[in-house]
Motif scaffolding. Structure first.
Motif, PDB file in Angstrom:
ATOM      1  N   TRP A 480      22.872  24.935  45.293  1.00  0.00           N
ATOM      2  CA  TRP A 480      24.290  25.072  45.608  1.00  0.00           C
ATOM      3  C   TRP A 480      25.166  24.178  44.743  1.00  0.00           C
ATOM      4  N   PHE A 505      28.989  25.668  44.165  1.00  0.00           N
ATOM      5  CA  PHE A 505      29.472  26.932  44.710  1.00  0.00           C
ATOM      6  C   PHE A 505      30.371  26.671  45.914  1.00  0.00           C
ATOM      7  N   THR A 507      31.351  29.858  47.452  1.00  0.00           N
ATOM      8  CA  THR A 507      30.584  30.984  48.005  1.00  0.00           C
ATOM      9  C   THR A 507      29.814  31.623  46.848  1.00  0.00           C
ATOM     10  N   LYS A 508      28.706  32.257  47.185  1.00  0.00           N
ATOM     11  CA  LYS A 508      27.938  32.970  46.160  1.00  0.00           C
ATOM     12  C   LYS A 508      28.278  34.453  46.138  1.00  0.00           C
ATOM     13  N   THR A 509      28.771  34.985  47.252  1.00  0.00           N
ATOM     14  CA  THR A 509      29.234  36.362  47.313  1.00  0.00           C
ATOM     15  C   THR A 509      30.569  36.381  48.056  1.00  0.00           C
ATOM     16  N   TRP A 511      31.244  35.558  43.874  1.00  0.00           N
ATOM     17  CA  TRP A 511      31.005  34.399  43.020  1.00  0.00           C
ATOM     18  C   TRP A 511      32.248  33.510  43.027  1.00  0.00           C
ATOM     19  N   GLN A 513      33.116  29.267  42.244  1.00  0.00           N
ATOM     20  CA  GLN A 513      32.506  28.018  41.804  1.00  0.00           C
ATOM     21  C   GLN A 513      33.573  27.045  41.302  1.00  0.00           C
ATOM     22  N   SER A 623      20.308  30.250  39.117  1.00  0.00           N
ATOM     23  CA  SER A 623      20.649  29.445  40.286  1.00  0.00           C
ATOM     24  C   SER A 623      22.109  29.009  40.272  1.00  0.00           C
TER      25      SER A 623
END
Length: 823
Positions: A480, A505, A507-509, A511, A513, A623
């Motif tokens: 993360w 991150f 959130t990853k979905t 994206w 960052q 990652s």
């Protein structure tokens, strides 16, 4: 003698007696199956031992093999559209039986230029007339459930591998090698992935959405491997005129240009699953063309595809793919539309035909079709077209058994356990780390990744020999957030340089960052960000002259990056840079009335907005980062930078706008044209470090992102327009010359053009270095001719500089090379 000992001796005596008998009674049948008229190998042909259920299917190259202890008098050979045949066999012996199958229809006359004389052409014209109606993409909306199974199998494993000392810790896996009766070479399953999804499609406005309900995999548990797996097995959509396979554009046998690329033969008409259909055989018109050979079955009333079996000819000019096979089946839905019910792709990868490679397989099964019932608008959330249910990765065995549309084979079931065992062994970790080091330049030590190793040493005229230690936290530390940093030391200037970074991150979905970075180091302003534009050993070894035009840059960067929706990326940044000349020099400014004054540095804080729009773009996700793998549509870039004067001690107020567009144009059969157009303008008065310093290249390595015949620090602009265009002929000319056809070399031609200027106010603000000048005298241009795919990895270019030729420090002609991995 005790009773137990007697039993043991009798047991071993029985074993030694029975084993030779079993070996003696074994029947081994091998051979190859051909079309009797075209003499081409036939894949997927069924070979059955008469009066048994024992059999095999032929592989990509027509090979088959049956090993059995059962007895029979013959083998039966069958394939749709061909006459069934039988061949006598000898029981309990090893034998080779090659088979030539005759088409059931004698109407195999090749198509001529006179319409109507070849019956296959009549049917193909009907297919074209009905193509739009039969293409599912024209349906208002549809949805279905899809089961995807991906598998990797090592193949062509030599017998000696089992006895190698280094492989003894994993010797047990060789017991799982399948060499029985199908899939040509013996293979060892090493990776499997399964997923069940609900897929939704809307035509206008076009939108696709996938909801993943269940997913599981075993094998190389790395995000990049999983992403590459999905990208590798691209969907082969026959209703599109062309489709991409590993970056190469293949022609569909039912494209509107069907008679330009293919030959067609009407083989038979028959009843298939309750529908009367025509079997049409097709093959490429020319050698090494990007086309397939195979058979398709066309429903006679709707002229829709009902079944397809095709393979890539072995002479196609594509790297590392020894074979590629496609099987598709379609079902009629609502008595009106034909939807794909099964899609099976099998790919044989290897560096060469004799070496160990691997099979890649994808099986997709479709059911529960719902047509022309679109969802409400709020369902089509544009921020993300992929959703994963919370319980997707924790589904029970019972759930999987109920939802799979076909059960796993015995070998597939064993993969999950076998691979988990292999990954627990030290030899696996050593091999994995060596592979990662080779591909990324990083080596993992627990929570820390050391690298890139190519940056450990470099050389320039200011620092002399330079050593650099750099690294980052590894996936084991966190997936993360990431900490990174480096320190470098020059043995000539005897000064330390360093950099620190942090990203995480939100959130990853989708994206989302945040990144923070600070560095105090020496740079060549304007140099390309390509790998050969960084301070590494390759730059030093392959430089045409030692690097000298360096500037100290202290840079603070804070950025926020997110996907607004799939294909649109937004990046907001605060960038603070302090430029300082080296060796106690100062910037010399031109004041009013001819007065000069000096400053030790230039301070330039700025805000930056970056937008990147790539419709239907795809990424390989790691990652903490991702790589763009491209799209078939144009990519648009907008970058706006605002200089902050008087804020954070900024020296200059300016506005800079950059617009760019890039695209790959597939021009069948002549190859691909890659172009990139970029234009920019600066509003306001700025010194040359803040202008557009056009990237040159002073190495022997060809760089796509640089003007290769331009020196570092040679041209600057505050208003410019650049064009980079390159055409890859993909062997169009070489394929017609027998010697070059075997080499599979490919031709490349390109040119780069640059128009620019500097406003007189900017040109008179600061004294330019002796090497730097404007493009006010006219455009800069260069051209190149090259050959790529030499030994599959090497590209060599001859380059000519076409303008600004009077400078004695430039090269008019150069030979450059590079390594590239292309299919």
């Amino acid at each position: 003698m005790t009773g137990n000992k007697i039993i043991v001796r009798c047991f071993w005596g029985a074993i030694f007696f029975v084993l030779p008998v079993i070996a003696f009674t074994q029947t081994v049948i091998t051979g190859k199956i051909y079309d009797s008229q075209t003499r081409e190998p036939m894949p997927f042909v069924n070979v059955l031992l008469r009066n048994t259920t024992i059999g095999a299917s032929s592989d990509f190259e027509g090979n088959y093999k049956i090993v059995t202890t059962a007895s029979s008098d013959s083998i039966l050979v069958s394939y749709i559209g061909y006459k069934h045949t039988s061949k006598a066999i000898r029981n309990h012996q090893t034998q080779e039986i090659n088979i030539f199958l005759d088409p059931e229809s004698t109407s195999l006359t090749e198509a001529t230029i006179h319409p109507g004389e070849n019956p296959a052409w009549k049917i193909m014209r009907k297919v074209m007339e009905h193509k739009e109606h039969n293409d599912p993409s024209y349906i208002e909306a549809y949805q279905y459930e899809i089961y995807n199974k991906l598998e990797f199998d090592l193949n062509n494993i030599s017998k000696s591998a089992e006895n190698k000392k280094i492989l003894k810790p994993v010797n047990f896996v060789f017991k799982n090698i399948d060499s029985s009766n199908v899939k040509e070479k013996p293979y060892l399953p090493v990776f499997i992935s399964e997923a069940v999804s609900d897929y939704y499609y809307r035509n206008s406005p076009r939108f696709k959405k996938e909801v993943i309900k269940a997913t599981k995999f075993s094998g190389f548990k790395n995000q990049s491997v999983g992403q590459f797996t999905g990208d590798m097995y691209q969907n082969v959509d026959l209703y599109k005129n062309t489709f991409l396979i590993f970056g190469q554009e293949f022609n569909s046998p039912i494209s509107y240009n069907w008679n330009v690329f293919y030959k067609y033969y009407l083989i038979d008409s028959l009843n298939l699953d309750g529908h009367w259909c025509y079997q049409i055989q097709f093959k490429p018109k020319h050698k090494q063309e990007f086309a397939f050979s195979g058979n398709m079955w066309i429903a006679d009333s709707s002229y829709a595809l009902q079944r397809l079996e095709m393979t890539m000819p072995s002479d196609v000019n594509i790297n590392f793919v020894q074979a590629f096979s496609v099987i598709q089946e379609y079902v009629e839905v609502d008595k009106k539309y034909w939807m794909q019910s099964k899609n099976k792709l099998i790919i044989d990868f290897a560096l060469d035909k004799k070496g160990t490679g691997f099979y890649g397989r994808k099986t997709s099964l479709y059911k529960n079709f719902v047509l022309n019932q679109p969802k409400e608008d709020k369902f089509y959330d544009i921020t993300s077209n992929i959703a994963v249910e919370d319980s997707a990765e924790s589904r029970s065995i019972k759930y999987w058994d109920s939802i799979r549309q076909e059960p796993l084979s015995k070998n597939e079931k064993s993969i999950y356990k076998m691979v988990d065992t292999v990954q627990s062994l030290p030899i696996y970790h050593h091999a994995y780390n060596a592979t990662v080091l080779l591909l990324t330049g990083y080596h993992t030590y627990g929570n820390f990744d050391l690298g890139p190793i190519t940056n450990f040493y470099s050389y320039n005229t200011v620092e002399g020999s330079r050593l650099k230690f750099s690294g980052r936290t590894s996936d084991k530390f966190s997936t993360w957030y990431e900490l990174s940093g480096y320190t470098a030391y020059g043995f000539q200037d005897m000064k330390m340089k360093y950099g620190l970074g942090f990203k995480t991150f939100i959130t990853k979905t989708p994206w989302q960052q945040i990144e923070l970075h600070y560095s105090d180091d020496l740079q060549i302003l304007g140099r390309s960000d390509d790998i050969f534009g960084r301070d590494n050993i390759l730059t030093s070894l392959l430089a045409r002259a030692p690097v000298s035009n360096l500037t100290r840059v202290q840079e603070t960067r804070f950025s926020y990056d997110r996907d607004i929706f799939t294909g649109l990326e937004l990046k907001l940044s605060y960038i603070d840079r302090i430029f300082s000349p080296l060796q106690n020099n100062q910037y010399e400014f031109l004041g009013d009335y001819g007065q000069h004054f000096t400053k030790p540095n230039i301070h330039a804080p700025a805000l930056q907005l970056y937008l990147n729009f790539s419709y239907d773009d795809k990424y390989i996700v790691y990652s903490m980062s991702r790589s763009d793998v491209g799209t078939r549509y144009p990519t648009l870039i907008l970058q706006y930078t605002a200089g902050l004067q008087g804020i954070f001690q900024g020296d200059y107020l300016y506005h800079k706008i950059v617009l760019g567009i890039s695209e790959v144009l597939h021009i069948n059969p002549f190859g691909d044209t890659h172009y990139y157009i970029e234009g920019g303008k600066i509003f306001g008065t700025v010194p040359y470090p803040l202008m557009q310093l056009h990237p040159g290249n002073e190495t022997y390595v060809y760089d796509d992102n640089s003007y290769n015949m331009m020196n570092y620090y040679e041209f600057a602009s505050d208003e410019y327009l650049g064009l980079n265009i390159e055409h890859h002929f993909e062997g169009y000319f070489f394929n017609k010359i027998p010697l070059f056809r075997k080499l599979k070399w490919r031709e490349v031609a390109g040119c780069k053009l640059l128009i620019g200027s500097i406003n007189p106010k900017n040109e008179q603000l600061l004294v330019f270095p002796s090497t730097l000048r404007s493009l006010n005298s006219g455009p800069y241009s260069e051209a190149d001719l090259g050959v790529e795919n030499i030994f599959k990895f090497v590209r060599i270019d001859a380059l000519w500089r076409l303008s600004y030729l009077n400078d004695p420090n430039i090269s008019r002609f150069a030979i450059m090379g590079t390594l590239q991995l292309i299919f």
